[in-house]
Design an enzyme around this catalytic site. Sequence first.
Site, PDB file in Angstrom:
ATOM      1  N   CYS A  64       0.828  -1.209   0.000  1.00 18.15           N
ATOM      2  CA  CYS A  64       0.000   0.000   0.000  1.00 18.15           C
ATOM      3  C   CYS A  64       0.858   1.253   0.000  1.00 18.15           C
ATOM      4  O   CYS A  64       0.475   2.288  -0.536  1.00 18.15           O
ATOM      5  CB  CYS A  64      -0.937   0.006   1.197  1.00 18.15           C
ATOM      6  SG  CYS A  64      -0.124   0.051   2.811  1.00 18.15           S
TER       7      CYS A  64
ATOM      8  N   HIS B 149      -1.296   1.926   7.822  1.00 19.42           N
ATOM      9  CA  HIS B 149      -1.658   1.931   6.403  1.00 19.42           C
ATOM     10  C   HIS B 149      -1.303   3.297   5.815  1.00 19.42           C
ATOM     11  O   HIS B 149      -1.401   4.317   6.505  1.00 19.42           O
ATOM     12  CB  HIS B 149      -3.161   1.656   6.275  1.00 19.42           C
ATOM     13  CG  HIS B 149      -3.661   1.494   4.874  1.00 19.42           C
ATOM     14  ND1 HIS B 149      -3.090   0.640   3.967  1.00 19.42           N
ATOM     15  CD2 HIS B 149      -4.706   2.090   4.226  1.00 19.42           C
ATOM     16  CE1 HIS B 149      -3.750   0.708   2.825  1.00 19.42           C
ATOM     17  NE2 HIS B 149      -4.739   1.577   2.964  1.00 19.42           N
TER      18      HIS B 149
ATOM     19  N   ASN C  64      -7.270   6.379  -0.097  1.00 20.40           N
ATOM     20  CA  ASN C  64      -6.846   5.062   0.370  1.00 20.40           C
ATOM     21  C   ASN C  64      -6.512   4.224  -0.865  1.00 20.40           C
ATOM     22  O   ASN C  64      -7.369   4.063  -1.745  1.00 20.40           O
ATOM     23  CB  ASN C  64      -7.989   4.406   1.160  1.00 20.40           C
ATOM     24  CG  ASN C  64      -7.615   3.045   1.723  1.00 20.40           C
ATOM     25  OD1 ASN C  64      -6.627   2.441   1.338  1.00 20.40           O
ATOM     26  ND2 ASN C  64      -8.439   2.553   2.636  1.00 20.40           N
TER      27      ASN C  64
END
Length: 738
Positions: A121, A307, A327
């Site tokens: 990510c 994250h 995101n």
Amino acid sequence: MNLRNQKQCPIKPEPGTQASFAQQEKRAGLLVTNELEKALAGCKAQVERIAKDCKAKNRRFRDAEFDLENDRQRCLFGLSKENREYRPSDVQRVTKIFSNPSFFVDGANSNDIVQGKLGDCWFLSALATMTTAKGLLEKFCVARDEQVGIYGFLFFRDTAWVPVIIDDLLFTSIPKYEELTTPEKELYHRDKNFYNTSARKGGKSLYFARSGTEDETWLPLIEKAYAKLHGDYTAIDGGFSCEAIEDLTGGVSTFIPIKDILDPDVFWREELLLATKDRLFGCGFDTLDSNRSGIKNLTVNGLIGGHAYSVLRALEYKGKRFIVLRNPWGDSEWHGAWSDGAREWTEEWLPALKELEHSFGNDGQFVMEYSDFLDNWDLVEKTLLFDDTWVMSSQWLQVTARPPSAAWSYGDISFTITIPAPTQAVIVLSKLDERYFADISGNSCWMLEFVLFKKGSRAIVAESTPTRFYLRSVNLEAQLEAGEYVVHVRLDRVVNDQLPEYNPGNTDPRKFSRVQTERAKSQSIASNFKPSAVLHNLPIPLDVLAGQDLTELETKAVEAEKQIKATEVALQAEPSVRVPEWTTKEKEETQKGAITVAEGKTTKSGQRGAQPKSDDASSDDDSDYEDSDVGGGDDVEVDLDNLPTSIADEDLGLRSAAGSPVPASVQNERSQSSPSESDYRLESWATRPELGSGYSNDTVVLGLRVYTHKDAPALVGGQLRHEMKASLAALASSALQR
């Protein structure tokens, strides 16, 4: 939001100095270093040559160096054979996965990015952030021929641009029809063609990252290229998004804890409002502890800990400060104020959506007010981008630090910087990018710090501010006058005994050889690198072999070895003897003839300028001198290890009797070869033969990069601690007495 020309300098200069990061819109994001154009041309030429050859053979391109189909395990995993969790079902070409594949569909944007089964990510968040700077992403997607399936990319690693060439084979998650169970076949009416044209088609069949736009291919291909750059897909599982942006742009990153921001108004005005102009931002917070609540997968109003999120843009509208974020999962958004469909979006405020370039939908993109941004995130990652009005100078040294029990002190490493004219400067201290060879890089996690002095002055000009432990680099920004400066480095570390010990009997020897080779190539950037220590791990570039048979090359190698050994013997016998003044032509011919190539580029004084000459270094088998004291003289038994030193402008560089600098390779040999210095010597090949010479928990390769304006290119030198123990001990003792 339209980019506007940056009129004001975001970093306030001192009175009478020039503005620093002001860039024109069309130049924003251009990557620093003179080698860029050369790397771009080289990568394009390589792609064109291979594509032409493939067409002549009526073949699609298959990359033997990273073949997902025939070399699956090496492309997926690192050295360890444990915890191999990735299990793609198949490998297919882009042309089979997509009905009408296109590298870009209406350009690149953050909505193109959907994470797959890989924990990258941080990398995908970096890509999402970069799409906000118009045209930036396309710059490192250098060349491609989609007909034959070849793609060329450029990445920045340590101090150089690295071309990466890949084919269009990708891992998929959908098995072949024949591998299905009988009930699974029934779902497709036992129709193989129906199964192949539905289940096995489209981006959703990809195992790793995919584009949110159907038939668009740039995302999985650049992810594959980034995995190849670091050896395998597992190597890019976990990281910081700003470090990925550095790899993609050659920029410089800084970690900014939210709780450390002194004035939020200044941070908004002089940092966040400049997002996508000359800097990019990401953000995040640590994973939440669910032990107390017992609730799994805790979030903060929909935000996920541990994250990476991208800051896409910042904007003021009717007195309110808004930030658009994303995101990389493509879903799981913020649920607080100003989230999609929230009650704050009254008729009065709906026009702001157009200004923010945002629309409602579960696509991973969301809006936060600045006050909520500050309250909910712990860390901001900033990456400065450089245009071609900047230049970079660097110097790298292989350092053997004192044992962990020694005093936490400066005095082991220093760098000198010569600035020819007043300039804004960004100074970066970093270790090598070890992601490719992390399994054999030891268990030491390093923390770096440094202070900057003007030569001849004891007043600190500036110092780095570590805001998070064990990062790849630290930096500072300062307005510097013309003159000489000294940087002193302090190292701290923790030896992580929990890291698994590498077991050479539990891995593929082919994979191990490639990891060793990449480590040797990376370490060769150091001025004091010894090719002879890892001779069998260094590849021979084709341009060294081109047009000559081995008999011719061996003849040149013998002559080169004689000249190198003669120089070493002279230096051993009389330290004041200078290195022979070779002409450029003699140097190139002799050193290339030696076959072995070290990639470090250094002048005779151990200094590196903004435009170093690219010279190949030859093999220097120094085994005859391994345990000798090059400099001679008495060994004074003074224990400096547990004395803190107080040193401002002292230069630790070794000087010969005549006062001239001795090459860094000799400095290093002198600093590590004395028997009394055995605690600091590198472990030998005989000690850990499975790991190779140069491996040690006490060893790290450090580099100082200095970015300055083009009209003020810096010259950088490096020095290591050697047998100056008595004089440094006296300095420390004197400081303590004061």
